[in-house]
Design a protein around this motif. Sequence first.
Motif: not given
Length: 748
Positions: A144-160
Amino acid sequence: MNIESIVGSEQVCKGTDNGDLPSYVSAFIEKEVGNDLKSLKKLDKLIEQMTESKIQVEEQVLTISSEIPKRIQSALKNAEESKQFLNRFLEQETHLFSSINSHLLTAQPWMDDLGAMINQIEEIERHLAYLKWISQIEELSDNIQQYLMTNNVPEAASTLVAMTELDIKLQESTFKFWHKILKDKLTSDFEEVLAQLHWPFIVPPQSQTVGLSRPTSAPEIYSNLETLFLSVTETTNLVSYRTKQLPEKYSLPASPSVILPIQIMLTPLQKRFRYHFRGNRQTNVISKPEWYLAQVLMWIGNHTQFLDEKIQPILDNVGSAVNARLEFSRGLMMLVLEKLASDIPCLLYDDNLFCHLVDEVLLFERELHSVHCYPCTFASCMHILSEETCFQRWLTVERKFALQKMDSMLSSEAAWVSQYKDITDVDEMKVPDCAETFMTLLLVITDRYKNLPTASRKLQFLELQKDLVDDFRIRLTQVMKEETRASLGFRYCAILNAVNYISTVLADWADNVFFLQLQQAALEVFAENNTLSKLQLGQLASMESSVFDDMINLLERLKHDMLTRQVDHVFREVKDAAKFYKKERWLSLPSQSEQAVMSLSSSACPLLLTLRDRLLQLEQQLCFSLFKIFWQMLVEKLDVYIYQEIILANHFNEGGAAQLQFDMTRNLFPLFSHYCKRPENYFKHVKEACIVLNLNIGSALLLKDVLQSASGQLTATAALNEVGIYKLAQQDVEILLNLRTNWPNTGK
């Protein structure tokens, strides 16, 4: 004699124990022998029986004396054996107890070592399981942190979403931590995109430049808007949000919370609303509810196009049933409802302020539903006004102002004048201003309460309307009584027109869908409370009656009474004018052949002039339907009067009969030809009497003979019908024939 052998050992023992053996023996002998000497013969048999009993008792004693020692010896032997068994068991128990203690002492060190090892194993297993969950959480968190740092919000939401599977086992602690971080991140990004689109739109749609300031990046902005909108929606579905609810007394319909993206879009508007319409701001004026109501309507209008064109397609693409515009309106409506709920208690007992608030709220509701298509099933201002305290106050104020308006309209100088008196096509009902204003008042009241959420509240307003109608009817009756002496006067006719107009309008309303629905609701209430008879309930259910029937019946009765009074008044005048006509010399008038031209009887002129003048007067003052009833009632009385008081009261020669027929058919009947095609059909008695009186001699003689010699009713009826007589009975025709004086001299 041996006493024991006589009385038995048992009885002797009992007597000895009691210390009264002689008395017992005496009683026994007295019983067996008594005073009868002949009974002494029984002594031998009695002695023999006692001897046998003695022997049996002695044998029993000897047997018992020999058996008791044997039983005692057996019992002692058994006790000794039991004692020996018990001693052996005690010895075995002592040996076994010693062996067990020795084994426990030997095994105790082993048990201590084994218990310690088991505890260590269990602790290691718990640590391994905990490290396993921590490893999974750290992996998900790192992702999640990596996705947020790369501004990949959809993947961060999927991981959540994947992390939610651990929600229950981890008691939501980690999930809530990352959910809050992700939600805050998404909210921040979503607000940033909205800011790029100049959200919120404060200016009208015509002045909006959404996305036009950066035309090259507009597609990218809208793409980010869609991505973030869906991501925020997805994170919303992971947890349930509880929005602020109003107290249960307002009975708001159950509805889900506004979806989170719309809530975020509403946030700046909510801040503006609370800034301007809460606290001590100059815009927060309790006497100016139209300010915040107009502001909310303007916000809805300003954002409708954007919500329909940009947000709704996003929801449609994912198959969502949510309507973006209605969600937005619903969120703003909660601000209005909260504001109303807080303001109403402060102005509840100020009639003017409260009435103004209700007026503005109703205007707001009308535009909200008609222009912005806000559903009636959603929470609305009407739910706030339906709260018991507020609603009862509304009813009271509505009644108070309605009565004031009624006082004003009846005391106006133009109360009894029609607004459309100079416009013939419009003024068919000749409605006085007070009646039209009153019905407009009732119509306005209907519009004000028709959108109330419950039928019970609507029925209470309906009862208010019926009370107002009854009050207005009473007022009209009072004014009418003041005008009774001038029943043909302008004001009296205006009152009659008013009564007729109100009754007609109420009858039309009874067929209106809204009032039919109220009738059905009232039927359910009446059936539940048993307040109506089965017949009345059946009439309501079959639509034979209406909610206004009681009022209409009272108004119709008043209308009939007033018309009857007018008819009687005109009829009296006509009778006065006809007094000379009644005394006309019908027996000596010249025949038609003796006159060059037939002319109206001079004595009939006052009658016809009076009738003509009153008909013209009332035709101008009464509406068409009332005047039609009036002249038909008058004709009915006039027909009978002329027939009974003029025709039957006189005899007619040929000239008199011809003159009567001329006066009626060429002068009286034509007075009503303007109101119907065949006025003679309303003067059936007079018309047929003229026919009988003017039959030529031959026809009259033939008819007279037929009537006198007719064997049955059918023959007489056929003869009468042949000459045009349908109303008059046979006896009436015979009387009329006898009133003729121009019979030939036949010597009879």
